[in-house]
Design an enzyme around this catalytic site. Structure first.
Site, PDB file in Angstrom:
ATOM      1  N   GLU A  98     -11.383   4.024  -1.528  1.00  0.00           N
ATOM      2  CA  GLU A  98     -11.995   4.530   0.100  1.00  0.00           C
ATOM      3  C   GLU A  98     -12.886   5.743   0.308  1.00  0.00           C
ATOM      4  O   GLU A  98     -12.579   6.615  -0.490  1.00  0.00           O
ATOM      5  CB  GLU A  98     -10.668   4.426   1.035  1.00  0.00           C
ATOM      6  CG  GLU A  98      -9.632   5.261   0.475  1.00  0.00           C
ATOM      7  CD  GLU A  98      -8.452   4.575  -0.202  1.00  0.00           C
ATOM      8  OE1 GLU A  98      -8.959   3.583  -0.849  1.00  0.00           O
ATOM      9  OE2 GLU A  98      -7.382   5.150  -0.038  1.00  0.00           O
TER      10      GLU A  98
ATOM     11  N   ASP B 101       0.856  -1.371  -0.021  1.00  0.00           N
ATOM     12  CA  ASP B 101       0.225  -0.040  -0.058  1.00  0.00           C
ATOM     13  C   ASP B 101       0.942   1.458  -0.113  1.00  0.00           C
ATOM     14  O   ASP B 101       0.391   2.267   0.456  1.00  0.00           O
ATOM     15  CB  ASP B 101      -0.782  -0.057   1.327  1.00  0.00           C
ATOM     16  CG  ASP B 101      -1.838   0.857   1.185  1.00  0.00           C
ATOM     17  OD1 ASP B 101      -2.679   1.332   2.439  1.00  0.00           O
ATOM     18  OD2 ASP B 101      -2.315   1.453   0.002  1.00  0.00           O
TER      19      ASP B 101
ATOM     20  N   ASP C  26      -3.317  -3.028  -2.563  1.00  0.00           N
ATOM     21  CA  ASP C  26      -4.308  -1.978  -2.517  1.00  0.00           C
ATOM     22  C   ASP C  26      -3.985  -1.172  -3.758  1.00  0.00           C
ATOM     23  O   ASP C  26      -3.125  -1.176  -4.532  1.00  0.00           O
ATOM     24  CB  ASP C  26      -4.281  -1.144  -1.450  1.00  0.00           C
ATOM     25  CG  ASP C  26      -5.492  -0.329  -1.216  1.00  0.00           C
ATOM     26  OD1 ASP C  26      -5.278   0.673  -0.716  1.00  0.00           O
ATOM     27  OD2 ASP C  26      -6.524  -0.619  -1.599  1.00  0.00           O
ATOM     28  N   ASN C  27      -5.340  -0.546  -4.204  1.00  0.00           N
ATOM     29  CA  ASN C  27      -5.179   0.569  -5.372  1.00  0.00           C
ATOM     30  C   ASN C  27      -4.685   0.003  -6.635  1.00  0.00           C
ATOM     31  O   ASN C  27      -4.062   0.758  -7.277  1.00  0.00           O
ATOM     32  CB  ASN C  27      -4.224   1.614  -5.014  1.00  0.00           C
ATOM     33  CG  ASN C  27      -4.526   2.100  -3.561  1.00  0.00           C
ATOM     34  OD1 ASN C  27      -3.778   2.032  -2.697  1.00  0.00           O
ATOM     35  ND2 ASN C  27      -5.583   2.729  -3.302  1.00  0.00           N
TER      36      ASN C  27
ATOM     37  N   LYS D 297       2.996   3.498  -5.451  1.00  0.00           N
ATOM     38  CA  LYS D 297       2.392   2.592  -6.661  1.00  0.00           C
ATOM     39  C   LYS D 297       3.492   2.148  -7.464  1.00  0.00           C
ATOM     40  O   LYS D 297       3.546   1.087  -8.028  1.00  0.00           O
ATOM     41  CB  LYS D 297       1.504   3.278  -7.349  1.00  0.00           C
ATOM     42  CG  LYS D 297       0.288   3.798  -5.941  1.00  0.00           C
ATOM     43  CD  LYS D 297       0.076   2.758  -5.102  1.00  0.00           C
ATOM     44  CE  LYS D 297      -0.792   3.456  -3.841  1.00  0.00           C
ATOM     45  NZ  LYS D 297      -0.846   2.670  -2.759  1.00  0.00           N
TER      46      LYS D 297
END
Ligand SMILES: Nc1ncc2ncn(CCCCCNC(=O)c3cc(-c4ccc(F)cc4)cc(O)c3O)c2n1
Ligand SMILES: [Mg+2]
Length: 214
Positions: A199, A141, A169-170, A144
């Site tokens: 989120e 997380d 995540d993401n 990136k």
């Protein structure tokens, strides 16, 4: 000078959550982010998916890349069996200071080791510095553009074993296209996508679960 958003998030935790009660810390942060100020915690919707994967893996050794304010740290650590350990890396000293307080408020400091520094500097030192052989579960997380190089680095450092689960995540927003292509095409991973939302918003996002096959 004006307080920072993480400082205001911590104040909301200390005001509304009960010390030693991780669920109340999670709820206080989600309420703050929905009703006061958006912040880049994994949140309640993707957080429930994180919970189910952690419960399924029931890991002894966990690595989290990118602590931020400690929201996902608390979500993971509250589910760990006695004796299990979570190492979480945070690059930003201000975020780390807030996260330490959030983790203490949740009463989970005995399960969590928060390390300040960059993933690329610490991943090669996991074995000799923390006595870690391999991780059972890794939550990605952080930056990136570091998901892919850090995954290859963990492979090269022998930190993954047959069955280690990576959860990222993401993968849609902000997105990690190079990482997704790698784990979905590599013969060393079995990968699957959990569709969800960014989120506290209606935007699409999701988590990618990838099992290392050795
Ligand atoms: N190498 C290394 N080692 C260790 C480290 N510790 C921290 N860092 C740096 C991490 C900086 C934060 C990373 N997280 C995000 O950027 C993030 C962003 C959004 C988002 C934002 C705006 C939008 F409009 C939409 C989505 C949502 C998320 O859920 C995110 O997680 C490290 N780096
Ligand atoms: Mg995130």
């Amino acid at each position: 000078t004006r307080s920072t958003r993480p400082q205001r998030l911590l104040k909301a935790v200390q005001k509304h959550a009960t010390r030693g009660d991780p669920q109340s810390v999670i709820s206080a942060i989600d309420h703050f982010c929905r009703h006061s100020e958006w912040a880049m915690n994994i949140g309640d919707e993707k957080g429930s998916i994180l919970d189910s994967v952690v419960s399924e893996v029931n890991p002894e050794k966990v690595l989290e890349l990118g602590t931020y304010c400690g929201y996902s740290t608390v979500r993971i650590a509250r589910l760990l069996p006695p004796g299990a350990r979570l190492i979480t890396l945070e690059f930003n000293a201000d975020y780390a200071a807030i996260a330490r307080q959030v983790i203490i408020w949740a009463g989970l400091e005995d399960k969590v080791q928060l390390v300040e520094g960059a993933s690329e500097d610490w991943i090669p030192r996991m074995k000799e510095h923390f006595g870690i052989e391999t991780f059972d579960f890794v939550f990605l997380d952080h930056w990136k553009d570091r998901y892919l190089p850090d995954t290859k680095l963990m492979e090269d450092c022998g930190l993954l074993r047959k069955g280690t689960v990576l959860l990222a995540d993401n993968v849609i927003c902000p997105g990690v296209p190079d990482y997704l292509a790698y784990v979905r095409n590599s013969l060393s991973y079995k990968s699957c996508y959990f569709k969800s939302h960014l989120e506290y918003t209606k935007a699409e996002d999701g988590l990618e679960k990838s099992v290392f096959l050795g």
